[in-house]
Design a protein around this motif. Structure first.
Motif: not given
Length: 72
Positions: A19-20, A23, A30, A34
């Protein structure tokens, strides 16, 4: 038929990026990613960004006919 959000979630899971990383690549926060991945919604701007990032194309299907009983 899968919903757009379900398809995006599946593509995020399968893409192999965190996800980072997503992002950083997309500019989507992020925490927004999430929340989305745990069942939350996305605004249309972020959905468009993710769809483009993940290689989605929106294609209109030909008109479907429905039976008199409702759903096909």
């Amino acid at each position: 038929m899968a919903k757009i959000s379900e398809s995006l979630r599946a593509a995020i899971t399968k893409c192999g990026k965190t996800r980072y990383q997503i992002s950083m690549d997309t500019g989507i926060n992020e925490s927004t990613l999430s929340r989305f991945m745990t069942g939350g919604s996305l605004n249309t701007k972020n959905a468009d960004i993710l769809a483009d990032y993940l290689g989605f194309d929106l294609v209109k299907r030909t008109k479907r006919t429905r039976s008199k009983g409702g759903k096909k």
